[in-house]
Design an enzyme around this catalytic site. Structure first.
Site, PDB file in Angstrom:
ATOM      1  N   ASP A 180       0.857  -1.186   0.000  1.00  0.00           N
ATOM      2  CA  ASP A 180       0.000   0.000   0.000  1.00  0.00           C
ATOM      3  C   ASP A 180       0.892   1.235   0.000  1.00  0.00           C
ATOM      4  O   ASP A 180       2.086   1.155   0.310  1.00  0.00           O
ATOM      5  CB  ASP A 180      -0.895  -0.003   1.240  1.00  0.00           C
ATOM      6  CG  ASP A 180      -1.977   1.080   1.224  1.00  0.00           C
ATOM      7  OD1 ASP A 180      -2.230   1.646   0.143  1.00  0.00           O
ATOM      8  OD2 ASP A 180      -2.558   1.351   2.283  1.00  0.00           O
ATOM      9  N   HIS A 181       0.324   2.360  -0.392  1.00  0.00           N
ATOM     10  CA  HIS A 181       1.028   3.636  -0.326  1.00  0.00           C
ATOM     11  C   HIS A 181       0.686   4.328   0.988  1.00  0.00           C
ATOM     12  O   HIS A 181      -0.485   4.595   1.266  1.00  0.00           O
ATOM     13  CB  HIS A 181       0.610   4.537  -1.492  1.00  0.00           C
ATOM     14  CG  HIS A 181       1.116   4.073  -2.818  1.00  0.00           C
ATOM     15  ND1 HIS A 181       0.357   4.148  -3.977  1.00  0.00           N
ATOM     16  CD2 HIS A 181       2.300   3.527  -3.190  1.00  0.00           C
ATOM     17  CE1 HIS A 181       1.060   3.678  -4.993  1.00  0.00           C
ATOM     18  NE2 HIS A 181       2.236   3.292  -4.540  1.00  0.00           N
TER      19      HIS A 181
ATOM     20  N   PHE B 155      -5.117   4.416   0.716  1.00  0.00           N
ATOM     21  CA  PHE B 155      -6.173   3.498   0.259  1.00  0.00           C
ATOM     22  C   PHE B 155      -5.821   2.791  -1.056  1.00  0.00           C
ATOM     23  O   PHE B 155      -6.654   2.692  -1.943  1.00  0.00           O
ATOM     24  CB  PHE B 155      -7.519   4.220   0.115  1.00  0.00           C
ATOM     25  CG  PHE B 155      -7.782   5.285   1.139  1.00  0.00           C
ATOM     26  CD1 PHE B 155      -7.612   5.045   2.490  1.00  0.00           C
ATOM     27  CD2 PHE B 155      -8.212   6.545   0.761  1.00  0.00           C
ATOM     28  CE1 PHE B 155      -7.856   6.028   3.445  1.00  0.00           C
ATOM     29  CE2 PHE B 155      -8.462   7.534   1.699  1.00  0.00           C
ATOM     30  CZ  PHE B 155      -8.279   7.278   3.041  1.00  0.00           C
ATOM     31  N   HIS B 156      -4.598   2.270  -1.167  1.00  0.00           N
ATOM     32  CA  HIS B 156      -4.177   1.590  -2.398  1.00  0.00           C
ATOM     33  C   HIS B 156      -3.713   0.160  -2.138  1.00  0.00           C
ATOM     34  O   HIS B 156      -2.630  -0.228  -2.579  1.00  0.00           O
ATOM     35  CB  HIS B 156      -3.032   2.367  -3.063  1.00  0.00           C
ATOM     36  CG  HIS B 156      -3.403   3.716  -3.561  1.00  0.00           C
ATOM     37  ND1 HIS B 156      -2.460   4.664  -3.927  1.00  0.00           N
ATOM     38  CD2 HIS B 156      -4.602   4.306  -3.776  1.00  0.00           C
ATOM     39  CE1 HIS B 156      -3.057   5.764  -4.326  1.00  0.00           C
ATOM     40  NE2 HIS B 156      -4.361   5.575  -4.253  1.00  0.00           N
ATOM     41  N   PRO B 157      -4.473  -0.684  -1.443  1.00  0.00           N
ATOM     42  CA  PRO B 157      -3.988  -2.043  -1.193  1.00  0.00           C
ATOM     43  C   PRO B 157      -3.950  -2.886  -2.467  1.00  0.00           C
ATOM     44  O   PRO B 157      -4.890  -2.878  -3.261  1.00  0.00           O
ATOM     45  CB  PRO B 157      -5.008  -2.605  -0.197  1.00  0.00           C
ATOM     46  CG  PRO B 157      -6.263  -1.844  -0.480  1.00  0.00           C
ATOM     47  CD  PRO B 157      -5.814  -0.460  -0.863  1.00  0.00           C
TER      48      PRO B 157
END
Length: 536
Positions: free
Chosen positions: A299-300, A474-476
């Site tokens: 994630d980021h 919110f980038h899983p």
């Protein structure tokens, strides 16, 4: 087929998840007018007005109507904090609640996927699929598409303070860029967004609505998948719960998991497909050993630096007065413009944390607003947020079920800042944000650092502060990664390794996270997968 007939019926394809990828698949797999497709969505309709008003993301994230309200485990790298982990709970999935930024990533990301053993996934291979969906505001070119289902627009408002940040960045060699999506996103610019005429554009509007007019597509919402059904090594269908009753449906060709990087491994593990060391302690019989399921979570992590400014118009000042609120509302009612039409982040910068790097590893999201933390009220004075995230983190986590109860969320462990390199990048990125804000172009606004705070100076102090203020963007991705090695979960055609009749099409298949926002890469993945499923 009617919904009543579908409860217990048989289909050619069953798609689990009507989110970013699932809506695309539902459209493409029913285009021939022959294939019977069942689309199951655990959430509900996207007919909530705040989904479609762009600023409404503020009222969708953290709202149980639109958000699954998940949380991460306690993160050692974030000083023991647990983070809220928003996931879309409606048709369109996260494209109904996200920041609407249209971003592909870098050409080097996809070329790296190919180098990792995934032929057909290099930049030259995936670019046609980005173009296929796209309806770009500037029309068709070699790098952009026109007439597709995925609308890409310019934002409908500007802020002088953000233009000043752009000028300031140029003083340090980060120059304006016309297009973030030509394969190299280095530079600064105003993000393009998935909107049309000041209204959010999600995959439910673009792909699902047209497909629902076809008699071969059946959609069931509030359908919670309990387990996949296997006959030996073939997945034949699944069991799901709807309105308190269990139903079994069969798939003649394939079951396609498109539930996302968090819920796809959950469905697999509930079905006994996964790492035996995870499943056996939970009393789940192992139907197919696949140790890679739920691993490789990436994630980021964004670090929110905040600066008070003087003599600048920001959303803080507008939204904290009755006159300002009235003006904001009138702008949107009259022209679908103004702050209510804006994405969470308007201005972006891509640059390097270290000059020796070949491509940018930092993405800045700069916002004309500020809070102490996400979800808190806006500050009562003008300020901006300069968020920065490491695009290619080394830290890798896991996502596994913690119980055999399908109603429970998985155990999400990101392991943020768990490597020395990620910690170094975090420190360098905060120092770089400070440097940019010290530019001559910003001097008229007299920036004052609020977060992490001007008294925090040593590397150890900065790293500790990063642990206090950083949060997910919110980038899983990555929990069912594709590859040709024994540990890969799916092959480069996204077929589940060791099982037939099962394919995965969502962010979980990414072997490495892309260098940018993830929604449009998932649309691309679904477009490419649809062709592979149809044998094209």
């Amino acid at each position: 087929m009617t919904q009543a007939e579908a409860l217990g019926g048989s289909f050619d394809y069953i798609i689990v998840g009507a989110g970013t990828a699932g809506c695309v698949l539902a459209n493409r797999l029913t285009e021939d007018g022959k294939s019977r497709v069942l689309l199951l969505e655990a959430g509900g309709s996207d007919n909530y007005h705040w989904i479609h008003i762009p600023v409404g993301y503020l009222y969708c994230i953290g709202n149980p109507r639109t958000d699954w309200m998940m949380r991460t485990a306690s993160e050692p790298g974030l000083n023991g904090r647990s983070l809220a982990y928003p996931r879309g709970k409606v048709l369109g999935g996260c494209t109904s609640v996200n920041g609407m930024i249209y971003m592909r990533g870098q050409a080097a990301d996809y070329d790296h996927w190919r180098q990792l053993g995934n032929p057909g996934w290099a930049w030259e291979d995936v670019l046609p699929y980005f173009l296929k969906s796209e309806d770009h505001h500037a029309g068709r070119t070699d790098l952009h598409g026109s007439g597709g289902e995925w609308k890409v627009s310019r934002q409908r408002l500007t802020w002088d303070i953000l233009k000043a940040v752009q000028q300031g960045a140029a003083e340090f060699g980060i120059h304006p860029r016309e297009d973030f999506n030509d394969g190299s996103n280095e530079g600064t610019g105003f993000f393009e967004v998935n909107q049309t005429k000041g209204v959010r554009w999600n995959t439910a509007k673009g792909f699902l609505r047209p497909a629902l007019k076809r008699s071969t597509l059946t959609l069931i919402t509030h359908a919670e998948v309990e387990r996949l059904l296997l006959d030996g090594t073939r997945v034949t269908g699944l069991r799901f719960r709807h309105k308190g009753r269990a139903h079994v449906v069969q798939a003649g060709r394939e079951v396609i998991l498109a539930a996302g990087a968090i819920n796809t491994p959950k469905v697999l593990e509930l079905s006994g497909i996964g790492d035996p060391d995870v499943l056996r302690p939970l009393g789940i019989p192992v139907t197919h050993a696949a140790p890679g399921v739920g691993k490789n979570l990436q994630d980021h992590l964004q670090i929110r630096t905040v600066f008070k400014v003087h003599g600048a118009r920001t959303l803080n000042t507008l939204a904290n007065s009755l006159v300002g609120k009235a003006w904001i509302g009138l702008q949107y009612l009259a022209a679908r413009s103004g702050p209510m039409s804006m994405a969470p982040s308007q201005f972006g910068m891509f640059t390097r944390s270290d000059p020796s790097l070949e491509t940018p590893d930092l993405e800045y999201h700069v916002q004309p607003l500020s809070t102490d933390k996400l979800g808190d009220p806006l500050h009562p004075f003008p300020a901006i947020t300069v968020s920065v995230c490491n695009l290619r983190p080394d830290s890798v986590g896991t996502c596994h079920i913690a119980t055999a109860d399908p109603a429970r969320q998985p155990d999400i462990r990101l392991n943020y800042l768990s490597t020395a390199n990620d910690r170094d990048v975090a420190v360098r990125s905060i120092r770089q944000a400070r440097q940019i804000m010290s530019a001559k172009a910003l001097a008229p606004y007299r920036p004052e650092e609020l977060l992490p705070g001007p008294g925090i100076d040593s590397d150890d102090e900065i790293l500790s502060a990063a642990g206090n203020i950083a949060t997910t963007i919110f980038h899983p991705v990555g929990t069912c990664r594709m590859g040709t090695d024994p540990a890969a979960v799916v092959d480069p055609k996204l077929r589940f390794n060791g099982l037939s009749g099962l394919r995965i099409v969502d962010a979980s298949i990414m072997p490495k996270i892309v260098s940018g926002n993830t929604a449009s890469p998932v649309v691309m993945i679904a477009e490419k997968a649809a062709d592979m499923i149809r044998g094209r």
